[in-house]
Design an enzyme around this catalytic site. Structure first.
Site, mmCIF file in Angstrom:
data_model
loop_
_atom_site.group_PDB
_atom_site.id
_atom_site.type_symbol
_atom_site.label_atom_id
_atom_site.label_comp_id
_atom_site.label_asym_id
_atom_site.label_seq_id
_atom_site.Cartn_x
_atom_site.Cartn_y
_atom_site.Cartn_z
ATOM 1 C CE1 TYR A 128 32.249 15.961 34.265
ATOM 2 C CE2 TYR A 128 33.098 18.021 35.157
ATOM 3 C CZ TYR A 128 33.131 16.639 35.089
ATOM 4 O OH TYR A 128 34.034 15.944 35.850
ATOM 5 C CG MET A 149 37.001 21.202 41.315
ATOM 6 S SD MET A 149 36.731 19.882 42.501
ATOM 7 C CE MET A 149 34.956 19.861 42.623
ATOM 8 C CE LYS A 193 39.551 45.524 50.296
ATOM 9 N NZ LYS A 193 38.417 46.453 50.485
HETATM 10 C C1 LIG Z 1 38.932 47.591 49.683
HETATM 11 C C2 LIG Z 1 38.892 48.984 50.195
HETATM 12 C C3 LIG Z 1 39.684 49.985 49.612
HETATM 13 C C4 LIG Z 1 40.510 49.775 48.361
HETATM 14 O O1 LIG Z 1 39.706 49.960 47.219
HETATM 15 P P1 LIG Z 1 40.306 49.916 45.747
HETATM 16 O O2 LIG Z 1 39.177 50.299 44.875
HETATM 17 O O3 LIG Z 1 40.757 48.514 45.522
HETATM 18 O O4 LIG Z 1 41.423 50.878 45.704
HETATM 19 C C5 LIG Z 1 39.693 51.230 50.205
HETATM 20 N N1 LIG Z 1 38.952 51.477 51.306
HETATM 21 C C6 LIG Z 1 38.162 50.546 51.866
HETATM 22 C C7 LIG Z 1 37.354 50.900 53.064
HETATM 23 C C8 LIG Z 1 38.090 49.272 51.317
HETATM 24 O O5 LIG Z 1 37.288 48.359 51.869
#
Ligand SMILES: *Cc1c(COP(=O)(O)O)cnc(C)c1O
Length: 435
Positions: free
Chosen positions: A272, A319, A42
């Site tokens: 800044y 930035m 993801k």
């Molecule tokens: C992001 C996620 C994972 C992975 O988690 P990690 O700690 O990065 O291994 C597993 N299951 C779900 C439902 C997630 O949202």
């Protein structure tokens, strides 16, 4: 996701070592065997590039892929990846019909069951669903009290030929803190939920609850599948335990080159707000990465390695850029010769770690890698082969990162401990992090 063209991708790059990803997947697969690995890609594989990471993970033996959004799963399919993919976070705008058509598994825990079934009815193709139970995280699983009825609804739809219950799953809340009792409670609730479903007639393929910390610290949580994100990218989910101690190799190196260097007198304000002032005559070097590149603005004090020396960022991160004070290492007098030298914010062995940036930012390693923005080109190398494999944005000459010693460290149970590196420094404070 495609990274747009920039004049010269070498100016700032997140270099992804696909050999490290493969090593981590193999290492974690070995630890959880006979359970299989779902590679969680993801958020563009936590900034590493979803398609490239997914391919590397599958090559190394991952059996499944996992994403949050169905749109992310569709990108994998569009790239020709046919492995099982699960997506678990939906809205009323989610395209369940496309998921079904593309053979994407859908996690469901409430209203989404009916939405998926409506799409399946329309298409006359059964959906593949994983039923999610909330065992304590308080996010989108089905509440325990509703579980039996939820399972009953799913089975009725299955009878109608509208879906197949492929999996039962849940998600841990505190597995990164192995001493906490809630994980035991979640596991107990999960076992009960699985038993309730099986008694009702669910003939699932897979049960899964563990993320990376769960997979590493709880052999009793492996079930049939573990969902691995962070560990695949070579980072440690445990405070006080390094990737190397877990047998993992960080896959991403974030680097650029020094774009300016100059001698300044004592009392020179920097960036800044002028919250940092040089205490003596010194040399400042400009690092052309900033918060638009995804480096947190609050991470003053974060480490930058140039020529084997590590310098803390001084003054505010802007930035597009940040400043290091070369005098702060005690080698004042380093003059303008650093212009054009490679500056590395984090990477694998022998380089500053993502964890140091996380503690400078008061955040976690997950957020640091995930937020590296599209302005930074992704470049892929394969340290095992010693060649540059591909680039996100065009040709780039890259030296291969030497293969780190692959010391297989026993998985072990992570000790509990405090967050390493202490608290985040106040933005703009004069404090300089220990090196
Ligand atoms: C992001 C996620 C994972 C992975 O988690 P990690 O700690 O990065 O291994 C597993 N299951 C779900 C439902 C997630 O949202």
């Amino acid at each position: 996701m495609n990274y747009p063209e920039f004049p010269s991708p070498a100016e700032r790059a997140a270099v992804i070592d696909l050999a490290a990803i493969r090593h981590n997947v193999r290492h974690l697969s070995h630890i959880v065997s006979p359970a299989r690995v779902m590679a969680v890609v993801k958020a563009d594989a936590y900034g590493h590039g979803a398609v490239q990471t997914a391919r590397a993970a599958l090559e190394a033996g991952a059996a499944w892929l996992g994403v949050a959004h169905i749109s992310e799963a569709l990108e994998l399919r569009a790239a020709g990846i046919t492995a099982p993919v699960l997506a678990w976070l939906h809205t009323h705008q989610t395209k369940f019909d496309e998921a079904i058509r593309e053979n994407i598994d859908v996690g469901v825990s409430g209203w989404d069951l009916d939405a998926v079934v409506a799409a399946a009815r329309e298409l006359e193709i059964p959906a593949r669903v994983h039923l999610k139970i909330d065992t304590g995280l308080g996010r989108n699983g089905c509440p325990e009290e509703l579980w039996e009825a939820f399972v009953g609804r799913a089975l009725a739809y299955q009878e109608e030929g509208l879906l197949r219950v492929v999996g039962i799953f849940s998600h841990f809340a505190v597995a990164d803190e192995p001493h906490r009792p809630e994980t035991d409670q979640q596991l107990e609730k999960f076992r009960i939920a699985v038993a309730v479903a099986e008694d009702a007639g669910v003939d699932r393929e897979v049960r899964h609850i563990a993320n990376t910390p769960g997979a590493l610290s709880r052999p009793d949580a492996h079930f049939d599948l573990v969902r691995i994100g962070l560990g695949m990218y070579g980072l440690s989910p445990f405070a006080g335990q390094t990737p190397a101690e877990l047998g993992l190799r960080p896959a991403m190196t974030l680097k650029t080159t020094i774009s300016a260097c100059k001698e300044v007198p004592a009392g020179q304000g920097v960036s800044y707000g002028l919250h940092y002032r040089t205490q003596e005559p010194t040399t400042l070097a400009l690092v052309p990465l900033g918060y638009a590149d995804g480096v947190p603005r609050v991470a003053t004090g974060g480490p930058v390695q140039v020529d084997g020396q590590v310098y803390p960022v001084v003054g505010r991160i802007a930035m597009d850029q940040m400043v290091i004070d070369l005098g702060r290492t005690g080698i004042a007098g380093t003059e303008d010769s650093l212009v054009g030298r490679e500056a590395v914010l984090f990477g694998g062995e022998g380089l500053p770690g993502v964890d140091e940036w996380a503690s400078a930012a008061g955040s976690i390693n997950y957020e640091i890698i995930t937020r590296i923005s599209e302005r930074v080109s992704r470049t892929y190398i394969d340290s095992a082969a010693g060649t540059a494999e591909a680039s996100g944005t065009g040709p780039i000459a890259l030296e291969a990162v030497p293969e780190a010693p692959s010391g297989e460290v026993p998985s072990g149970v992570a000790p509990s401990g405090d967050v390493p590196g202490g608290t985040a420094e106040a933005n703009g404070a004069e404090a300089v992090r220990a090196q």
